[in-house]
Write an enzyme that holds these catalytic residues in place. Structure first.
Site: not given
Length: 269
Positions: A173, A247, A256
């Site tokens: 993340h 991301c 990405r």
């Protein structure tokens, strides 16, 4: 009649204001939960898992990774994609192979790094990046609920394990749930990435960065990584690679980014 209408109007305004304030407070609490509480909880869980793995391996600390702290972010720590100041060397020049790292790796028998495939969502290694003061567990799979939302870094199923010839590809993340890859764009060419496993410790060195590509660009995690969207980014020869993906830009999942490194050293635990 006029007074009654005015009183009804005032009551309607007051009720509307109360509803508006209540909705605002609820939304604020949701934001606090997402941006603060999920990070706090995930980082604690990730730190506990790192300690558990170290106890399991009979180790008290992090071998060969001086200065790597237990936290998930570097007061800027962390992770993921996004614009960022100077990540890597731009990733240009697709024909550069793994070079000497391949020979060094093969001479030490790194292909036997992880003979048994870890169970789905099992944490089985520790990723350390000194520049980001990052130290987090690596788990099998990239499921949000079972891996990423716990603050872990996930291993793409079907890619190689650490030390094996090919591409050891990871995802994490960038924002919320520990956000281990929030400051990934801060990595520079030559920065070290260490993977500690039960049987050995593997050192990779950052080599190239792909600042932005589409979420469906599967080329970045192939055994010989090369973007299918931006073919000038990647490699043209087999080697011992690591790929970190997240991301970008921050607080979105529209694109990405990827950081690539090459294996330079392996030592038994």
């Amino acid at each position: 009649g006029t007074r009654r209408r005015r009183a009804a109007y005032r009551r309607a305004l007051w009720t509307g204001a109360e509803v508006f304030v209540t909705v605002g407070v609820v939304l604020l609490l949701l934001v606090v939960h997402q941006l603060w509480w999920t990070n706090r909880q995930a980082r604690q869980d990730a730190d506990h898992k790192v300690q558990a793995l170290e106890r399991e391996w009979g180790r008290a600390g992090s071998p060969g990774v001086p200065g790597a702290g237990p936290g998930g972010d570097d007061s800027g720590s962390g992770s993921a994609s996004g614009s960022g100041s100077g990540a890597g060397d731009g990733g240009q020049g697709g024909k550069s192979g793994a070079g000497g790292s391949t020979g060094a790796a093969s001479s030490r028998g790194t292909a036997d790094s992880t003979r048994t495939t870890p169970r789905w969502s099992q944490a089985y290694a520790v990723l350390s990046i000194p520049r980001l003061s990052l130290r987090v567990p690596v788990a099998e799979g990239v499921s949000k609920a079972d891996v990423l939302n716990k603050g872990y870094v996930g291993h793409y199923k079907g890619t190689q394990q650490p030390g094996q010839a090919g591409n050891f590809a990871l995802a994490g993340h960038r924002n919320t749930h520990g956000e281990p890859f929030r400051y990934l764009p801060r990595l520079r060419h030559g920065d070290t990435i260490t993977i500690e496993a039960k049987s050995a410790v593997y050192t990779y060195v950052v080599d190239r960065t792909l600042p932005q590509t589409s979420p469906g660009d599967g080329g970045v995690i192939r055994p010989v990584p090369r973007s299918t969207v931006r073919p000038s980014y990647g490699y043209g020869e087999p080697g011992y690679y690591i790929t970190l993906t997240t991301c970008t830009p921050e607080y979105t999942s529209r694109y990405r980014m990827a950081v690539w490194g090459k294996l330079t050293a392996m030592r038994p635990r």
